[in-house]
Scaffold this motif. Sequence first.
Motif, PDB file in Angstrom:
ATOM      1  N   ARG A 160     131.222 -19.427 164.350  1.00  0.00           N
ATOM      2  CA  ARG A 160     130.001 -19.741 164.835  1.00  0.00           C
ATOM      3  C   ARG A 160     129.819 -20.907 165.739  1.00  0.00           C
ATOM      4  O   ARG A 160     128.904 -21.161 166.350  1.00  0.00           O
ATOM      5  CB  ARG A 160     129.012 -19.664 164.013  1.00  0.00           C
ATOM      6  N   LEU A 161     131.075 -21.663 165.697  1.00  0.00           N
ATOM      7  CA  LEU A 161     131.042 -23.155 166.398  1.00  0.00           C
ATOM      8  C   LEU A 161     130.716 -22.765 167.827  1.00  0.00           C
ATOM      9  O   LEU A 161     131.062 -21.863 168.616  1.00  0.00           O
ATOM     10  CB  LEU A 161     132.457 -23.643 166.233  1.00  0.00           C
ATOM     11  N   GLY A 162     130.023 -23.746 168.347  1.00  0.00           N
ATOM     12  CA  GLY A 162     129.667 -23.618 169.796  1.00  0.00           C
ATOM     13  C   GLY A 162     128.257 -22.738 170.194  1.00  0.00           C
ATOM     14  O   GLY A 162     127.718 -22.906 171.231  1.00  0.00           O
ATOM     15  N   LYS A 163     127.658 -22.009 168.865  1.00  0.00           N
ATOM     16  CA  LYS A 163     126.235 -21.387 169.169  1.00  0.00           C
ATOM     17  C   LYS A 163     125.313 -22.282 168.834  1.00  0.00           C
ATOM     18  O   LYS A 163     125.736 -23.387 168.040  1.00  0.00           O
ATOM     19  CB  LYS A 163     126.458 -20.260 168.424  1.00  0.00           C
ATOM     20  N   SER A 164     124.116 -22.091 169.364  1.00  0.00           N
ATOM     21  CA  SER A 164     122.957 -22.975 168.805  1.00  0.00           C
ATOM     22  C   SER A 164     122.331 -22.528 167.822  1.00  0.00           C
ATOM     23  O   SER A 164     122.473 -21.302 167.454  1.00  0.00           O
ATOM     24  CB  SER A 164     121.929 -23.151 169.937  1.00  0.00           C
TER      25      SER A 164
END
Length: 262
Positions: A160-164
């Motif tokens: 989920r890294l990079g998602k807000s």
Amino acid sequence: MTFSKTLPAGPLGERLSGYRMERDGLGRSAASVFRLEGEGLPSLYLKVEQAGPFGELANEAARLDWLKASGLPCPDVIARESGGGRNRLLISALPGADLASASALTPLVRVELLAAALLELHRLPIASCPFDHRLENRVAVAKARMQAGIVDETDFDETRLGKSAETLFAELESRRPDREDLVVTHGDACLPNFIACEDGFSGYIDCSRLGIADRYQDIALACRSIASNFGDALVQPFLDLYGLTALEPARLDYYQLLDEFF
């Protein structure tokens, strides 16, 4: 926020006369945690957090008192104090080490202890538990934390890294399960939050999120923690020991998603 390693002033500081204090990384508490040692004195832990609407130390104290009264092992609450923009919680130390770092025990034994500890907790009658962490309540808290800007987007799981946080919250709402298998959950069932020694399980720590919730709240975080610390090979033995014969991957992933907000 970091806090000083010097003993607090006032009545609590007087109570801790004779102790020396060192920063400790035990468990996964959001508060700063200090281990206190003194010659001929029992080991203690002091937790310090910034006062505010999302503080957890009052929650932890109430849950430790309830868990102790329910007959399960956990630290004793010795003192609570608020002042100077900070909350403080003084608790007893449990014998042994957390299950992520208890190197005297094999990984399999640690997984066995975790499964047994969760089973014991999940067998408590939910009617006796005053802490309601069903999804209706937890999703609302997740939203409040997102709106306050305190969700750490740099600490999301790799997938989920990079998602807000806003993107993940929309996913949290759209994927919400239509049922909950309610038990008394720890709420943050990662290996560092369970203590054991060579004689066996010593107790539960970092209990500020303990409450009535779907059992997958604990299963999901336990599986993630086991895989991270010991590898995927021990996840199935954990599930077997717990007695979960038919894993539901969608619910597992949902509660790992929920945890991104805490």
